[in-house]
Every structure is written in C-alpha cells, then in structure tokens.
Design an enzyme around this catalytic site. Structure first.
Site, PDB file in Angstrom:
ATOM      1  N   ARG A 233      44.462  48.293   9.018  1.00 57.75           N
ATOM      2  CA  ARG A 233      45.790  48.953   8.995  1.00 57.75           C
ATOM      3  C   ARG A 233      46.984  48.191   9.584  1.00 57.75           C
ATOM      4  NH1 ARG A 233      42.313  52.305  12.348  1.00 57.75           N
ATOM      5  NH2 ARG A 233      42.679  51.126  14.269  1.00 57.75           N
TER       6      ARG A 233
ATOM      7  N   SER B 287      36.754  53.425   1.826  1.00 64.30           N
ATOM      8  CA  SER B 287      35.829  53.593   3.125  1.00 64.30           C
ATOM      9  C   SER B 287      34.624  53.791   2.571  1.00 64.30           C
ATOM     10  CB  SER B 287      36.681  54.546   4.016  1.00 64.30           C
ATOM     11  OG  SER B 287      35.797  54.943   4.823  1.00 64.30           O
TER      12      SER B 287
ATOM     13  N   LYS C  41      38.813  36.430   8.149  1.00 67.43           N
ATOM     14  CA  LYS C  41      38.097  35.437   9.119  1.00 67.43           C
ATOM     15  C   LYS C  41      37.096  36.196   9.917  1.00 67.43           C
ATOM     16  CE  LYS C  41      39.422  36.034  12.543  1.00 67.43           C
ATOM     17  NZ  LYS C  41      39.327  36.963  13.762  1.00 67.43           N
TER      18      LYS C  41
HETATM   19  N1  LIG Z   1      43.422  38.291  10.803  1.00 62.81           N
HETATM   20  C1  LIG Z   1      43.807  39.064  11.964  1.00 62.81           C
HETATM   21  O1  LIG Z   1      44.556  39.020  12.793  1.00 62.81           O
HETATM   22  C2  LIG Z   1      42.421  39.756  12.523  1.00 62.81           C
HETATM   23  C3  LIG Z   1      42.443  40.659  13.517  1.00 62.81           C
HETATM   24  C4  LIG Z   1      41.466  41.541  13.724  1.00 62.81           C
HETATM   25  C5  LIG Z   1      40.350  41.339  13.079  1.00 62.81           C
HETATM   26  N2  LIG Z   1      40.035  40.615  11.888  1.00 62.81           N
HETATM   27  C6  LIG Z   1      38.919  40.514  11.093  1.00 62.81           C
HETATM   28  O2  LIG Z   1      38.908  41.585  10.473  1.00 62.81           O
HETATM   29  C7  LIG Z   1      37.629  41.989  10.237  1.00 62.81           C
HETATM   30  C8  LIG Z   1      37.537  43.425  10.778  1.00 62.81           C
HETATM   31  O3  LIG Z   1      37.827  43.534  11.977  1.00 62.81           O
HETATM   32  P1  LIG Z   1      38.648  44.911  12.838  1.00 62.81           P
HETATM   33  O4  LIG Z   1      39.091  44.791  13.932  1.00 62.81           O
HETATM   34  O5  LIG Z   1      39.386  45.620  11.807  1.00 62.81           O
HETATM   35  O6  LIG Z   1      37.251  45.711  12.800  1.00 62.81           O
HETATM   36  P2  LIG Z   1      37.049  47.483  12.887  1.00 62.81           P
HETATM   37  O7  LIG Z   1      38.522  48.096  13.607  1.00 62.81           O
HETATM   38  O8  LIG Z   1      35.767  47.697  13.434  1.00 62.81           O
HETATM   39  O9  LIG Z   1      37.109  47.725  11.196  1.00 62.81           O
HETATM   40  C9  LIG Z   1      36.168  47.292  10.396  1.00 62.81           C
HETATM   41  C10 LIG Z   1      35.924  48.258   9.354  1.00 62.81           C
HETATM   42  O10 LIG Z   1      35.197  47.909   8.450  1.00 62.81           O
HETATM   43  C11 LIG Z   1      34.392  49.235   7.998  1.00 62.81           C
HETATM   44  N3  LIG Z   1      33.180  48.940   8.026  1.00 62.81           N
HETATM   45  C12 LIG Z   1      32.021  48.472   7.140  1.00 62.81           C
HETATM   46  N4  LIG Z   1      30.795  48.507   7.485  1.00 62.81           N
HETATM   47  C13 LIG Z   1      30.907  48.634   8.963  1.00 62.81           C
HETATM   48  C14 LIG Z   1      29.951  48.659  10.082  1.00 62.81           C
HETATM   49  N5  LIG Z   1      28.739  48.618   9.641  1.00 62.81           N
HETATM   50  N6  LIG Z   1      30.419  48.784  11.391  1.00 62.81           N
HETATM   51  C15 LIG Z   1      31.744  48.984  11.740  1.00 62.81           C
HETATM   52  N7  LIG Z   1      32.554  49.190  10.567  1.00 62.81           N
HETATM   53  C16 LIG Z   1      32.091  48.934   9.227  1.00 62.81           C
HETATM   54  C17 LIG Z   1      34.874  50.300   8.572  1.00 62.81           C
HETATM   55  O11 LIG Z   1      35.793  51.048   7.678  1.00 62.81           O
HETATM   56  P3  LIG Z   1      35.151  52.298   6.843  1.00 62.81           P
HETATM   57  O12 LIG Z   1      34.476  52.956   7.913  1.00 62.81           O
HETATM   58  O13 LIG Z   1      36.533  53.000   6.481  1.00 62.81           O
HETATM   59  O14 LIG Z   1      34.392  51.821   5.644  1.00 62.81           O
HETATM   60  C18 LIG Z   1      35.600  49.843   9.877  1.00 62.81           C
HETATM   61  O15 LIG Z   1      36.663  50.590  10.005  1.00 62.81           O
HETATM   62  C19 LIG Z   1      36.674  41.043  11.473  1.00 62.81           C
HETATM   63  O16 LIG Z   1      35.946  40.268  10.564  1.00 62.81           O
HETATM   64  C20 LIG Z   1      37.691  40.372  11.933  1.00 62.81           C
HETATM   65  O17 LIG Z   1      37.431  39.034  12.514  1.00 62.81           O
HETATM   66  C21 LIG Z   1      41.330  39.741  11.793  1.00 62.81           C
END
Ligand SMILES: NC(=O)c1ccc[n+]([C@@H]2O[C@H](COP(=O)([O-])OP(=O)(O)OC[C@H]3O[C@@H](n4cnc5c(N)ncnc54)[C@H](OP(=O)(O)O)[C@@H]3O)[C@@H](O)[C@H]2O)c1
Length: 362
Positions: A17, A36, A97
């Site tokens: 997002r 998704s 990452k």
């Molecule tokens: N660059 C940055 O500033 C930053 C900040 C936060 C996180 N990150 C990185 O981004 C990645 C995701 O983090 P996030 O905070 O966005 O996580 P999150 O809110 O949990 O979202 C992850 C998304 O991945 C999908 N997904 C696929 N398999 C999954 C599973 N087994 N369990 C849970 N979700 C699954 C889901 O989307 P669907 O259900 O729609 O498929 C979920 O909404 C991480 O590796 C984190 O290190 C980077």
C-alpha cells in the site's frame, strides 16, 4: 519518447500500500496490475490505487505479457520462491528486503536472474534516498577524514502476535531480518565488507530475536556498532565519525530529511551545505548551495535539510525504471553481490545465536 515501464505488485499488505502511493512521483512507471491470494483483496487494492488489472493469484499476474517488472511485497519467507517464479516467467524483479531468508536462497535467485538475463534488485530503498547518497558522497570525498566509527539502531515495539510475520519463525520473524538489515546495509554501503563481526540477541517466546546487536570490525580499524528491535524503542539515528569530523543522520535514518555535518572543527571553520528540494506532483529537482562560513556563525553545526514528496519509495522505483529503460540487469547502488554478502553476514549472525527457521531444517 522513453518507454513506459509497466509494473505489477505481488501482495496487498502494508508495504504494498505504501509503495503503491509513491508511483505517482515516478515518470514512465505505470503500476498496471496487482495480485493477491484472494481476488476480492486484489480488486479492492486496485480500486483504491487506481490500478487497471487485479488478479486472484500470483501466477495469473505472471502470465500477463504486458508486465515488465514485478515488485514483490510478500513476507520474507516467500521472497525466494516468488522471485524465482517471476524470473522464470521472464519478469524483472524488485524484491522487498530481506531479499530472501538466507544466502543459499539469495544465491539461487541471483543465479537464475543472471542465467535468464533478467533485471533483479533488493528493494533496499534507504540507499536511494537523496540524503543517504549525499552521506555516501561526503564519506567518499573524505569530508570527515577516515571513517573510524559508525553507530546505527532501528527499533520500535510492535504488539505481540505470535502468528504475525514479525514474530512467527515460519514467516522469517525477528528483528534482524526485518530491521537489523537497515543498519547493516548502511554499514556495507559506507564501509564495505567487514573483516569480522560479533553479535548477541534477546530471544522471545516464539524463538526469534526480539532485540539484537551486531558489531562489525573492518580492516581499516573502523568499527560499526548496530542494533535492532521489535520490542523497544531505539533512536533510529545513525552517526558516522571520522578523523576529521562526523555526520549525524537524524531519525528516521532510513529516509532522512536532515543530516548534520561537523567538519574541520580543529581548523576553526567548516563548509555549511544547504540542499533544497523542489517537488512537484510529476517530478522533483535537487538544488545544492555551498556556503563557507566561520564556525562561530553557525555554532559548529552544518545542518542539511531535504524534503521530498511521498514516503521516499519513489527513488528506488525510479532507479529500477531507469535501469530497465537502459537495458541494465543490476543497479550499482544495490548490486546483487552486495545483497548476497549482506545475506551471508545475517546467516553468520543467526548462527551465533542458533536461530534456524523451520524451512531451513531438512
Ligand atoms: N521497505 C519498507 O519500508 C518495508 C516496510 C515494511 C515491510 N517491508 C517488507 O515487505 C514485506 C511485507 O511486509 P508487510 O509489512 O507489507 O507485510 P503484510 O502487511 O503482512 O503483507 C504481506 C502480504 O503478503 C501476502 N502474503 C502472501 N503469503 C502470505 C502469508 N503466508 N502470510 C501473510 N501474508 C502473505 C499478503 O497479501 P495477499 O493476501 O493479498 O496475497 C499480505 O498482505 C516484508 O518482507 C518486509 O520486510 C518493507
């Protein structure tokens, strides 16, 4: 006219997002599709961020011939497999990452990307933030002399949920991979590969590191003292000290709007830099001004402020978009060999605590 690079995103969580919102600041980059594991989530995401195509599976997005590059925004544990699936489908990759869960997986992804001639990069957005690049330039130009010490920390408490990706070992939980990677990546960016390192961790009830500390030693004699936490607030600042001055990166050091440079203090004066950020809805421009001022005028500090629109993800998106337009396969600010070296260091750190993720036990 330059080719518009068409992007797809895998996952609809928090970072997907945040990054989706910053696409509006990048020229020639179109976020065309979202996928998704659940179609209704993809459709809701597409409506919210004005994305033309929504897919109910990651595979479906990879079958879309119009997608040039995929941004992988899934939990750490999936990164390796998701990146390989993209590469096998002929798509370029920008992968969140940590790039993968360990160096073995990272090596497999890097090899696949090189074999297939596909662009691939870890989404270490911090390195592309203009003030971080300014710090790198100042260090390289010897503005603070020889670097002797780097200190950086990144941490804040999260509500404990053993199923969430932050605390669940099956999803690669722990402070190191989620947060520690930022101070580590900053140290690699500014100081290169350490000669040795030591670490320690406070482990939580789910078996992951809640807070961890890392000390990197360099051949030059420099030391980096770093830490990360999912349990406590840490200052989220970084300081680089050298033989002729120091640079302080104000919080949050991952995407700073302000640095303070002190230099030439023994000589009784220093150069004051000011950077102005001119931003519009379709682009931005950086204006630098250099003023030589006596130390007394400015109280011994040189503040550099820089504002930018959005959250700061546009800089990495722009770097990938330009690389793809130029037909490059890697970006020199975050090269794949360095991504691998950082993953190897994180493997070594985890080894020191005996932290093995369930998927690594075979
Ligand atoms: N660059 C940055 O500033 C930053 C900040 C936060 C996180 N990150 C990185 O981004 C990645 C995701 O983090 P996030 O905070 O966005 O996580 P999150 O809110 O949990 O979202 C992850 C998304 O991945 C999908 N997904 C696929 N398999 C999954 C599973 N087994 N369990 C849970 N979700 C699954 C889901 O989307 P669907 O259900 O729609 O498929 C979920 O909404 C991480 O590796 C984190 O290190 C980077």
């Amino acid at each position: 006219m330059s080719k518009v690079i068409r992007w797809g995103v895998l996952g609809t969580g928090g970072i997907a997002r945040a990054v989706a919102r910053d696409f509006r600041f990048v020229q020639d980059a179109a976020l065309l599709a979202v996928a998704s594991r659940e179609l209704t989530r993809a459709q809701a995401f597409a409506r919210r961020y004005d994305i033309a195509r929504a897919y109910g599976s990651y595979d479906a997005l990879l079958q879309d011939d119009d997608i040039d590059v995929v941004y992988i925004a899934t939990p750490h544990m999936r990164h390796g497999d998701d990146a390989l699936a993209c590469i096998y489908a002929g798509k370029a990759v920008l992968c969140e990452k940590p790039f993968t869960i360990n160096a073995r997986e990272a090596q497999a992804v890097i090899q696949a990307a090189r074999d297939r001639g596909v662009f691939c990069m870890e989404a270490m957005w911090m390195r592309f933030i203009p003030l971080i690049r300014e710090v790198k330039a100042q260090v390289e130009q010897g503005e603070i002399g020889e670097v002797t010490h780097l200190a950086a920390a990144f941490g804040y408490p999260l509500p404990f949920d053993p199923r969430s990706r932050n605390f669940n070992p099956a999803l690669g939980g722990g402070a190191l991979l989620d947060r520690g990677i930022y101070p580590l990546s900053l140290s690699f960016y500014l100081l290169g590969q350490p000669a040795s390192m030591a670490s320690e961790a406070n482990m939580g009830s789910t078996g992951i590191d809640m807070t961890s500390h890392y000390r990197l030693h360099y051949d030059s004699g420099a030391v980096a003292v770093l830490s990360a936490s999912c349990a406590v607030y840490q200052p989220s600042e970084a300081t680089i000290r050298g033989t002729a001055g120091q640079i302080h990166i104000h919080a949050p050091f991952l995407r700073p709007h302000r640095i303070t440079v002190r230099q030439g203090i023994s000589a009784g004066g220093y150069r004051h830099r000011s950077l102005h950020w001119l931003a519009g809805t379709r682009g931005y421009q950086l204006v630098k001004r250099y003023l030589d001022k006596p130390l007394s005028t400015l109280g011994g500090q040189g503040d550099v402020f820089q504002r930018f629109p959005g959250l700061g993800y546009q800089f990495e998106l722009e770097a990938v978009t330009r690389s793809m337009q130029a037909g490059k396969l890697e970006h020199d600010i975050m090269p794949l060999d360095e991504t691998l070296a950082i993953m190897q260091t994180m493997d070594e750190i985890r080894q020191q605590w005996g932290l093995v993720y369930p998927s690594e036990r075979f």
